[in-house]
Design an enzyme around this catalytic site. Structure first.
Site, PDB file in Angstrom:
ATOM      1  N   GLY A   6       0.842  -1.193   0.000  1.00 56.84           N
ATOM      2  CA  GLY A   6       0.000   0.000   0.000  1.00 56.84           C
ATOM      3  C   GLY A   6       0.875   1.240   0.000  1.00 56.84           C
ATOM      4  N   LEU A   7       0.249   2.367  -0.183  1.00 58.19           N
ATOM      5  CA  LEU A   7       0.971   3.638  -0.208  1.00 58.19           C
ATOM      6  C   LEU A   7       1.637   3.944   1.128  1.00 58.19           C
ATOM      7  CD1 LEU A   7      -1.706   5.804  -2.055  1.00 58.19           C
ATOM      8  CD2 LEU A   7       0.526   5.141  -2.987  1.00 58.19           C
ATOM      9  N   SER A   8       2.634   4.788   1.085  1.00 56.36           N
ATOM     10  CA  SER A   8       3.231   5.302   2.310  1.00 56.36           C
ATOM     11  C   SER A   8       2.149   6.026   3.106  1.00 56.36           C
ATOM     12  CB  SER A   8       4.366   6.278   1.967  1.00 56.36           C
ATOM     13  OG  SER A   8       4.926   6.823   3.139  1.00 56.36           O
ATOM     14  N   GLY A   9       2.073   5.724   4.391  1.00 57.15           N
ATOM     15  CA  GLY A   9       1.065   6.365   5.226  1.00 57.15           C
ATOM     16  C   GLY A   9      -0.267   5.637   5.270  1.00 57.15           C
ATOM     17  N   SER A  10      -0.372   4.514   4.565  1.00 59.46           N
ATOM     18  CA  SER A  10      -1.639   3.774   4.531  1.00 59.46           C
ATOM     19  C   SER A  10      -1.877   2.991   5.817  1.00 59.46           C
ATOM     20  CB  SER A  10      -1.681   2.825   3.325  1.00 59.46           C
ATOM     21  OG  SER A  10      -0.636   1.861   3.419  1.00 59.46           O
ATOM     22  N   GLY A  11      -0.812   2.723   6.562  1.00 61.60           N
ATOM     23  CA  GLY A  11      -0.953   1.973   7.812  1.00 61.60           C
ATOM     24  C   GLY A  11      -0.385   0.569   7.758  1.00 61.60           C
ATOM     25  N   LYS A  12       0.387   0.267   6.719  1.00 52.26           N
ATOM     26  CA  LYS A  12       0.939  -1.086   6.551  1.00 52.26           C
ATOM     27  C   LYS A  12       1.704  -1.556   7.784  1.00 52.26           C
ATOM     28  CE  LYS A  12       3.492  -0.077   3.057  1.00 52.26           C
ATOM     29  NZ  LYS A  12       3.131   1.355   3.118  1.00 52.26           N
ATOM     30  N   SER A  36       6.054  -1.785  -2.090  1.00 52.27           N
ATOM     31  CA  SER A  36       6.092  -2.722  -3.229  1.00 52.27           C
ATOM     32  C   SER A  36       5.114  -2.284  -4.318  1.00 52.27           C
ATOM     33  CB  SER A  36       5.832  -4.163  -2.783  1.00 52.27           C
ATOM     34  OG  SER A  36       4.734  -4.295  -1.924  1.00 52.27           O
TER      35      SER A  36
END
Length: 199
Positions: free
Chosen positions: A34-40, A108
Site C-alpha cells: 500500500g501507499l506510504s502512510g496507509s498503515g501497513k 512494493s
C-alpha cells in the site's frame, strides 16, 4: 555472469513439513502492500503481536528497517525498488522454509514484482494484503513528512506523486484502512487465516 555452474544445492535433512509439524501451524508470507502512510507497518505489527501472543512463530520484515542493513546500498529509483523487493522475496522464502509466518510491510508498488515473489513460493504461501487508503488521506496523515518533501521536490520518484503505485487486482485480503481501526483490520486478517485453517 551467473556462478550457478560452480555451486551445488544441498538438500536439507529437516524439511519445511518437519518444521511445520513442530510448530503446529503453517508457514507463509503475509505481504502487506500500500501507499506510504496507509498503515501497513502499524497493522502488520499489530497482527504480529496478536500471533505472538497465541504462541505462533512469526517475524516482521519492515521496509524501513530492512534498509538499515540488508538493503542499505539501495536507493529509491524504480530499479532499486525492484531489487529491494527481489531480495525481500528471497528472504521471505527462507523464513517460510524455516516454518515461520513472515509478515512484510513494503510499499512494493509494482504488480510484476509482487507477482515475482508470489512465484517464488508454493500455492497458498503468499497472501497479499492490500492496505487500501486514498492518496489524499495518506497525504493528510503523512507521518514521516515524505509527501510534503516529495511535493516540494526534495524527494524524487516518490510513490503516488511522481512514481506510480499499481494496486493489486485480486489480493487475498483488502483492508480499507481509512474506514477501519487497527483492531478491526487485525480482526479481518485473523478471520481470513482462521477460515483458511492456517493458524
Amino acid at each position: 555472469m551467473s556462478n550457478l555452474n560452480n555451486i551445488t544445492w544441498h538438500e536439507p535433512k529437516i524439511t519445511n513439513e518437519d518444521r511445520r509439524n513442530q510448530t503446529g501451524h503453517g508457514s507463509y508470507v503475509l505481504w502487506f502492500t500500500g501507499l506510504s502512510g496507509s498503515g501497513k507497518s502499524t497493522i502488520a505489527n499489530a497482527v504480529s503481536n496478536y500471533l505472538y501472543r497465541q504462541g505462533i512463530n512469526e517475524y516482521v520484515l519492515d521496509g524501513d528497517n530492512v534498509r538499515y542493513g540488508l538493503n542499505k546500498d539501495l536507493g529509491f529509483s524504480d530499479d532499486d525498488r525492484k531489487e529491494n523487493i527481489r531480495r525481500i522475496g528471497e528472504v521471505a522464502k527462507l523464513f517460510v522454509d524455516s516454518g515461520k509466518i513472515v509478515i512484510t510491510a513494503f510499499i512494493s508498488p509494482f504488480c510484476s514484482e509482487r507477482e515475482q515473489v508470489r512465484n517464488l513460493l508454493k500455492e497458498g504461501e503468499f497472501i497479499e494484503v492490500f492496505v487500501d487508503c486514498p492518496l489524499d488521506e495518506c497525504e493528510r496523515r503523512d507521518p514521516k513528512q515524505l509527501y510534503s518533501k516529495a511535493r516540494s521536490g526534495e524527494i524524487k520518484e516518490f510513490t503516488g506523486i511522481d512514481s506510480p503505485y499499481e494496486a493489486p487486482e485480486n489480493p487475498e485480503i483488502s483492508i480499507r484502512s481509512d474506514q477501519l481501526s487497527v483492531e478491526q483490520s487485525v480482526e479481518q486478517i485473523i478471520s481470513y487465516l482462521e477460515k483458511k485453517n492456517i493458524i
